[in-house]
Write a protein that holds these residues in place. Structure first.
Motif, PDB file in Angstrom:
ATOM      1  N   LEU A  60      38.825  21.947  45.724  1.00 20.25           N
ATOM      2  CA  LEU A  60      39.279  21.266  44.385  1.00 20.25           C
ATOM      3  C   LEU A  60      40.653  21.820  43.796  1.00 20.25           C
ATOM      4  CD1 LEU A  60      35.769  20.803  42.784  1.00 20.25           C
ATOM      5  CD2 LEU A  60      36.927  18.924  44.024  1.00 20.25           C
ATOM      6  N   HIS A  61      41.328  20.841  43.202  1.00 19.78           N
ATOM      7  CA  HIS A  61      42.522  20.976  42.454  1.00 19.78           C
ATOM      8  C   HIS A  61      42.727  20.409  41.340  1.00 19.78           C
ATOM      9  CE1 HIS A  61      44.092  23.031  46.281  1.00 19.78           C
ATOM     10  NE2 HIS A  61      43.358  22.244  46.753  1.00 19.78           N
ATOM     11  N   ASP A  62      43.199  21.024  40.219  1.00 17.32           N
ATOM     12  CA  ASP A  62      43.169  20.325  38.629  1.00 17.32           C
ATOM     13  C   ASP A  62      44.639  20.244  38.624  1.00 17.32           C
ATOM     14  OD1 ASP A  62      40.669  21.252  38.117  1.00 17.32           O
ATOM     15  OD2 ASP A  62      40.925  22.836  37.074  1.00 17.32           O
ATOM     16  N   VAL A  63      44.847  18.970  37.981  1.00 16.71           N
ATOM     17  CA  VAL A  63      46.022  18.347  37.604  1.00 16.71           C
ATOM     18  C   VAL A  63      46.417  17.663  36.291  1.00 16.71           C
ATOM     19  CG1 VAL A  63      47.747  16.345  38.344  1.00 16.71           C
ATOM     20  CG2 VAL A  63      46.408  17.490  40.155  1.00 16.71           C
ATOM     21  N   GLU A  64      47.197  18.033  35.714  1.00 19.34           N
ATOM     22  CA  GLU A  64      47.707  17.634  34.195  1.00 19.34           C
ATOM     23  C   GLU A  64      48.125  16.154  34.455  1.00 19.34           C
ATOM     24  OE1 GLU A  64      50.516  19.855  32.260  1.00 19.34           O
ATOM     25  OE2 GLU A  64      49.128  21.534  32.107  1.00 19.34           O
ATOM     26  N   THR A  65      47.563  15.056  33.805  1.00 20.05           N
ATOM     27  CA  THR A  65      47.741  13.768  33.834  1.00 20.05           C
ATOM     28  C   THR A  65      47.465  12.802  32.677  1.00 20.05           C
ATOM     29  OG1 THR A  65      47.361  11.894  35.336  1.00 20.05           O
ATOM     30  CG2 THR A  65      45.409  13.442  35.228  1.00 20.05           C
ATOM     31  N   VAL A  66      47.345  11.906  32.671  1.00 23.62           N
ATOM     32  CA  VAL A  66      46.961  11.145  31.538  1.00 23.62           C
ATOM     33  C   VAL A  66      45.628  10.228  31.659  1.00 23.62           C
ATOM     34  CG1 VAL A  66      48.931  11.130  30.563  1.00 23.62           C
ATOM     35  CG2 VAL A  66      48.555   9.073  31.824  1.00 23.62           C
ATOM     36  N   ASP A  67      44.860   9.729  30.648  1.00 26.27           N
ATOM     37  CA  ASP A  67      43.550   8.877  30.958  1.00 26.27           C
ATOM     38  C   ASP A  67      44.287   7.542  30.715  1.00 26.27           C
ATOM     39  OD1 ASP A  67      44.074   8.377  28.104  1.00 26.27           O
ATOM     40  OD2 ASP A  67      42.079   9.236  27.412  1.00 26.27           O
ATOM     41  N   ALA A  68      43.356   6.612  30.632  1.00 26.36           N
ATOM     42  CA  ALA A  68      43.442   5.171  31.008  1.00 26.36           C
ATOM     43  C   ALA A  68      44.377   4.701  29.528  1.00 26.36           C
ATOM     44  CB  ALA A  68      42.385   4.306  31.149  1.00 26.36           C
ATOM     45  N   VAL A  69      44.216   5.348  28.585  1.00 27.96           N
ATOM     46  CA  VAL A  69      45.180   4.995  27.222  1.00 27.96           C
ATOM     47  C   VAL A  69      46.296   5.689  26.883  1.00 27.96           C
ATOM     48  CG1 VAL A  69      43.098   3.571  26.375  1.00 27.96           C
ATOM     49  CG2 VAL A  69      43.356   6.064  25.860  1.00 27.96           C
ATOM     50  N   GLY A  70      46.557   6.564  27.974  1.00 30.32           N
ATOM     51  CA  GLY A  70      47.749   7.607  27.997  1.00 30.32           C
ATOM     52  C   GLY A  70      47.726   8.759  27.168  1.00 30.32           C
ATOM     53  N   ARG A  71      46.392   9.123  27.045  1.00 27.36           N
ATOM     54  CA  ARG A  71      46.188  10.740  26.661  1.00 27.36           C
ATOM     55  C   ARG A  71      46.198  11.877  27.612  1.00 27.36           C
ATOM     56  NH1 ARG A  71      40.879   9.137  23.334  1.00 27.36           N
ATOM     57  NH2 ARG A  71      40.144   8.924  25.365  1.00 27.36           N
ATOM     58  N   PRO A  72      46.857  12.745  27.226  1.00 25.44           N
ATOM     59  CA  PRO A  72      46.672  14.019  28.352  1.00 25.44           C
ATOM     60  C   PRO A  72      45.528  14.514  28.398  1.00 25.44           C
ATOM     61  CG  PRO A  72      48.436  14.319  26.641  1.00 25.44           C
ATOM     62  CD  PRO A  72      47.646  13.196  26.115  1.00 25.44           C
ATOM     63  N   ILE A  73      45.136  14.579  30.006  1.00 27.99           N
ATOM     64  CA  ILE A  73      43.676  15.297  30.395  1.00 27.99           C
ATOM     65  C   ILE A  73      43.987  16.183  31.586  1.00 27.99           C
ATOM     66  CG2 ILE A  73      42.300  13.181  29.358  1.00 27.99           C
ATOM     67  CD1 ILE A  73      42.180  12.224  32.332  1.00 27.99           C
ATOM     68  N   ILE A  74      42.968  16.692  31.806  1.00 26.05           N
ATOM     69  CA  ILE A  74      43.070  17.389  33.540  1.00 26.05           C
ATOM     70  C   ILE A  74      42.072  16.664  34.395  1.00 26.05           C
ATOM     71  CG2 ILE A  74      42.436  19.625  34.335  1.00 26.05           C
ATOM     72  CD1 ILE A  74      44.946  19.842  32.553  1.00 26.05           C
ATOM     73  N   ALA A  75      42.371  16.247  35.548  1.00 22.02           N
ATOM     74  CA  ALA A  75      41.741  15.731  36.300  1.00 22.02           C
ATOM     75  C   ALA A  75      41.727  16.457  37.769  1.00 22.02           C
ATOM     76  CB  ALA A  75      42.128  14.205  36.522  1.00 22.02           C
ATOM     77  N   GLN A  76      41.086  16.211  38.841  1.00 20.19           N
ATOM     78  CA  GLN A  76      41.022  16.626  39.815  1.00 20.19           C
ATOM     79  C   GLN A  76      40.876  15.955  41.122  1.00 20.19           C
ATOM     80  OE1 GLN A  76      37.012  18.540  39.757  1.00 20.19           O
ATOM     81  NE2 GLN A  76      37.851  20.585  39.269  1.00 20.19           N
ATOM     82  N   PHE A  77      41.681  16.415  42.298  1.00 15.82           N
ATOM     83  CA  PHE A  77      41.515  15.668  43.515  1.00 15.82           C
ATOM     84  C   PHE A  77      41.232  16.784  44.697  1.00 15.82           C
ATOM     85  CE2 PHE A  77      45.856  17.712  43.886  1.00 15.82           C
ATOM     86  CZ  PHE A  77      45.879  18.232  45.096  1.00 15.82           C
ATOM     87  N   LEU A 119      49.662   9.570  39.028  1.00 17.30           N
ATOM     88  CA  LEU A 119      50.133  10.836  38.948  1.00 17.30           C
ATOM     89  C   LEU A 119      49.241  12.010  39.746  1.00 17.30           C
ATOM     90  CD1 LEU A 119      50.963  11.134  35.134  1.00 17.30           C
ATOM     91  CD2 LEU A 119      52.558  10.675  37.045  1.00 17.30           C
ATOM     92  N   LEU A 120      48.000  11.545  39.608  1.00 15.53           N
ATOM     93  CA  LEU A 120      46.941  12.346  40.460  1.00 15.53           C
ATOM     94  C   LEU A 120      47.314  12.449  42.025  1.00 15.53           C
ATOM     95  CD1 LEU A 120      44.666  14.243  39.859  1.00 15.53           C
ATOM     96  CD2 LEU A 120      43.098  12.184  39.976  1.00 15.53           C
ATOM     97  N   ILE A 121      47.596  11.176  42.470  1.00 10.61           N
ATOM     98  CA  ILE A 121      47.689  10.955  43.805  1.00 10.61           C
ATOM     99  C   ILE A 121      49.247  11.417  44.294  1.00 10.61           C
ATOM    100  CG2 ILE A 121      48.247   9.179  45.885  1.00 10.61           C
ATOM    101  CD1 ILE A 121      46.344   7.336  44.325  1.00 10.61           C
ATOM    102  N   ARG A 122      50.111  11.391  43.372  1.00 14.62           N
ATOM    103  CA  ARG A 122      51.458  12.033  43.761  1.00 14.62           C
ATOM    104  C   ARG A 122      51.331  13.463  43.521  1.00 14.62           C
ATOM    105  NH1 ARG A 122      56.598  10.284  39.978  1.00 14.62           N
ATOM    106  NH2 ARG A 122      57.386  12.161  41.110  1.00 14.62           N
ATOM    107  N   ALA A 123      50.402  14.159  42.891  1.00 15.79           N
ATOM    108  CA  ALA A 123      50.294  15.493  42.895  1.00 15.79           C
ATOM    109  C   ALA A 123      49.643  16.073  44.359  1.00 15.79           C
ATOM    110  CB  ALA A 123      49.604  15.825  41.624  1.00 15.79           C
TER     111      ALA A 123
END
Length: 391
Positions: A60-77, A119-123
């Motif tokens: 698993l890898h953590d990525v800094e991205t944004v949620d559906a309304v543009g707020r910064p979050i950490i998501a994973q791929f 952004l998550l897919i790009r990462a």
């Protein structure tokens, strides 16, 4: 006795992995001699990344991205393990652009976008992925995947050649698509869309009419979103000649299925079939004497592309019975018959008795454990093996 534990998540209550672990604790209480194989699953929505990483020994890898309304979050791929010939990354749209990431008060069905998923897919690609498995499900968006595409450099322009804003509400102003900033290598990355719905992009059964109300859209907004998705379909037809408006699955995840099919090197596969293949479901069913599966609600949708019916069909093909548990269980005769046809021989609700929803959700894992202990004890009585020790 060998028991395969293959649940989906119980939405808003517990992940598939947590449910599988609770099942295992219950089985051991009911039959200490039982062997358990934990195989948490997903049909392409929430939990897909963890299910496939768990099944393949990936990372698993953590990525800094944004949620559906543009707020910064950490998501994973995740990267799949098991020495896959290609470097395959798995991404679930719900991780960055999911409905559960945005509280009801903050949801904005017109402006919500899939940009964070892009952004998550790009990462993942920047980290070396040469193939993407994208789970479509649980989105807060109805933007046809244009936000995701925007993250790769696609521009969506109005009649004055100005960029339209992110979100499905702006698609009514879309005039043309520009890809001059998108590299061919990005366009050619194979993307497999894991999808459990067959809805078209537009119309009464399309993304806006069927799913947008669940994301907070009013009746007026639903019509505007549907018009916008139809406009996107026309723009894609003009851009490259692909007709995506009535393609089954194009309406998945707020039309992201359609946008991906229209703009990228994407193909659609039923989510549960894809997951079972990658997770070696056939080998697991061959090993087991019985399968126990489950999801939050065993209802009229369960026989059609959901985790319980998917694993049950695979188990049935090898002569193995399946038992399903759920937070709620339908007793509708037609649905019960359809479940039986998939190979599910019995269903059990985990609720111990009348209680408010908040309490039931909070006690989900405990109730799963208690239910599976009872199932294991019952299986032990009927099994043609030595009697079980008392738990």
């Amino acid at each position: 006795m060998r028991i395969l534990l293959a649940p989906d998540s119980f939405k808003e209550a517990a992940s598939a992995e947590a449910i599988a672990q609770a099942m295992a604790r219950g089985i051991k209480r009911g039959n200490p001699q039982a062997e358990c194989w934990l195989m948490p699953l997903s049909d392409g929505g929430e939990g897909l990344t963890h299910a496939l990483v768990h099944a393949t020994g990936g990372t698993l890898h953590d990525v800094e991205t944004v949620d559906a309304v543009g707020r910064p979050i950490i998501a994973q791929f995740g990267f799949l393990g098991n020495k896959h010939t290609s470097c395959t990354a798995v991404v679930e749209l719900a991780s960055a652009s999911g409905l559960e990431q945005v509280s009801p008060a903050d949801r904005d069905p017109m402006a919500a976008s899939t940009f964070g998923t892009g952004l998550l897919i790009r990462a993942a690609i920047d980290a070396g992925a040469d193939r993407i498995v994208l789970g479509l499900g649980g989105s807060a968006t109805t933007d046809g995947g244009t936000g995701l595409a925007h993250a790769f450099g696609f521009r969506f322009l109005d009649a004055h050649d100005s960029d339209i804003p992110l979100g499905g509400g702006a698609l009514v102003d879309l005039a043309r698509i520009d890809d001059s900033r998108v590299s061919d290598s990005i366009k050619n990355v194979p993307i497999v869309l894991a999808c459990d719905v067959t809805n078209p992009l537009t119309g009464p059964e399309g993304a806006a009419h069927v799913f947008a109300p669940q994301k907070g859209a009013t009746a007026t907004q639903v019509e505007l979103l549907d018009q916008g998705l139809a406009n996107l379909a026309r723009a894609i037809m003009q851009y490259n000649g692909r007709d995506i408006e009535h393609t089954p699955g194009a309406g998945a995840a707020g039309g992201t299925g359609g946008g991906m099919l229209g703009l990228f090197n994407a193909t659609v596969k039923p989510g549960i079939e894809l997951v079972l293949n990658l997770a070696h479901g056939r080998e697991a069913c061959a090993w087991a004497d019985v399968v126990i599966t489950g999801e939050g609600s065993i209802d009229s949708q369960t026989p059609y592309g959901k985790v319980p019916s998917g694993i049950a069909k695979l188990a049935q093909s090898q002569g193995k019975p399946t038992i399903a548990i759920g937070g709620t269980i339908t007793r509708d005769p037609h649905t019960v018959e359809a479940l039986n046809e998939t190979g599910i021989i019995a269903t059990f609700g985990i609720a111990p008795g009348p209680a408010d929803l908040t309490t039931l959700i909070a006690n989900t894992e405990r109730n799963v454990e208690i239910t599976c202990a009872a199932i294991a004890s019952t299986l032990c009585i009927t099994a043609a093996t030595s009697p079980c020790e008392s738990a």
